[in-house]
Scaffold this active site. Structure first.
Site, PDB file in Angstrom:
ATOM      1  N   THR A 117      78.761 -43.224 -23.288  1.00 17.09           N
ATOM      2  CA  THR A 117      79.795 -42.572 -23.872  1.00 17.09           C
ATOM      3  C   THR A 117      80.971 -43.215 -23.116  1.00 17.09           C
ATOM      4  OG1 THR A 117      81.227 -40.647 -23.083  1.00 17.09           O
ATOM      5  CG2 THR A 117      79.449 -40.821 -20.919  1.00 17.09           C
ATOM      6  N   TYR A 141      79.766 -35.901 -15.757  1.00 18.59           N
ATOM      7  CA  TYR A 141      79.844 -36.222 -16.830  1.00 18.59           C
ATOM      8  C   TYR A 141      79.435 -37.479 -16.994  1.00 18.59           C
ATOM      9  CZ  TYR A 141      79.238 -37.094 -22.254  1.00 18.59           C
ATOM     10  OH  TYR A 141      78.810 -37.963 -23.273  1.00 18.59           O
TER      11      TYR A 141
END
Ligand code: UFG
Length: 327
Positions: A117, A141
């Site tokens: 990501t 995250y």
């Protein structure tokens, strides 16, 4: 090839499974705990319901199936939830992925494609951000994904495993025939939430922060259509299959839109002037994330076909209407 797709019943995974099925010649096995995925999102492939926490089940699956490659989509993805529940993110995204990597090395599966990501960059010093920028995530995250990247790097150095980590920017849109799309009940992503507000399923759209150091004060993101992202995986698999070395690639178009621009475009596409409420910042949001995508374009020959915010929103709108039974 026999390919294991973890999280194949989820949003991006199900588009991947569809494309692998359409390309033919692949035996596709999906491993998904159905926590956010759906059985009926699978247009092809064989589903094993299971959890990556279950190392024994993984071992059994790898022994029975003899995979050629693994594509790893199974993950938790909500940035602000990760701020509130970091342990969940470190456990599911990092610890459980180690089980999968260990199964690969134990069973000599040496091609691994990882859904990373843009959140690994944190607040980049320069945008568009290149793959060589420092990894300084600002939320659990992003940290959990960075930790997997580091583990993959080290495992690739110490074994035959080779991997491609694809750093996704903001993935949106749906299958052009609207057979599959995002199904999360409690969606948090801007385009999905805006469309559900346009459908009347939510009272208002909240804009999280208007005081960022960006031209209109709202955050900027690089929105990429899910089918272009899936194509990047196809190219990454070819790349590894040709024997190339482990590599990291950004997946984004190289330009971004502010929250206000996205909301305006959603209003235009849907024809609905829904209620927008400007509120405080959301935890863990970087002001601007835009990909420098020259590496994947040059090295893998990636040629995105849907670099068009209106198309992205239109496919997502058709899908949302179908999902919620609206006309
Ligand atoms: N936003 C709103 N209101 C909403 C939802 C979102 O204002 O109701 C704003 C957010 O604050 C942010 C932007 O819209 O500024 C985009 O937010 P999303 O929740 O749609 O997506 P994120 O940028 O937080 O995260 C997504 C993926 C991550 C990925 C990241 C990379 O969920 O996995 O993109 O750019 F890391």
């Amino acid at each position: 090839m026999k390919i294991l797709v973890t999280g194949g019943a989820g949003y991006i995974g199900s588009h991947m499974v569809r494309t692998l099925g359409e390309k033919g010649n692949h035996d596709i096995v999906v491993y998904d705990n159905l926590s956010t995925g759906h059985r009926d999102s699978l247009l092809c492939g064989r589903l094993t319901v299971g959890d990556l926490a279950d190392a024994a089940a993984l071992d059994e699956l790898f022994r029975a199936e003899k995979f050629d490659a693994v594509m790893h989509f199974a993950t938790n993805i909500v940035v602000d939830e990760s701020v509130r529940e970091p342990v969940k993110y470190y456990r599911n995204n990092f610890v459980n992925t180690l089980n999968l990597i260990a199964a690969c090395t134990r069973h000599k599966v040496n091609r691994f494609i990882f859904s990373s990501t843009a959140a690994v960059y944190g607040i980049p010093e320069a945008v568009p951000v290149t793959e060589d920028a420092p990894l300084l995530p600002i939320n659990p995250y992003g940290s959990s994904k960075m930790m997997v990247e580091l583990a993959l790097r080290d495992v690739s150095l110490s074994s035959d495993l080779r991997h491609v980590a694809l750093r996704y920017f903001n993935v949106a849109g749906a299958d052009s025939a609207f057979r599959i799309g995002q199904k999360y009940k409690d969606a948090t992503h801007l385009i999905t939430v805006s469309l559900r507000t346009a459908l009347g399923l939510r009272e208002q759209l909240k804009v999280f922060g208007t005081d960022y150091d960006t031209p209109d004060g709202t955050c900027i993101r690089d929105y990429i259509h899910v089918d272009d992202l899936v194509e990047a995986h196809v190219l990454a698999l070819e790349y590894l299959s040709e024997g190339n070395k482990s590599r990291v690639f950004n997946c984004g178009y190289g330009h971004g839109y502010s929250v206000r621009e996205v909301v305006d475009k959603v209003k235009q596409v849907t024809g609905v002037d829904f209620r927008v409420n400007e509120t405080a910042r959301r935890a863990g949001d970087p002001p601007s994330l835009i990909a420098d995508s020259s590496r994947i374009r040059n090295e893998l020959g990636w040629m995105p076909a849907y670099d068009d915010l209106e198309y992205i929103i239109r496919t997502a709108w058709q899908w949302e209407k179908k999902l919620h039974g609206a006309k």
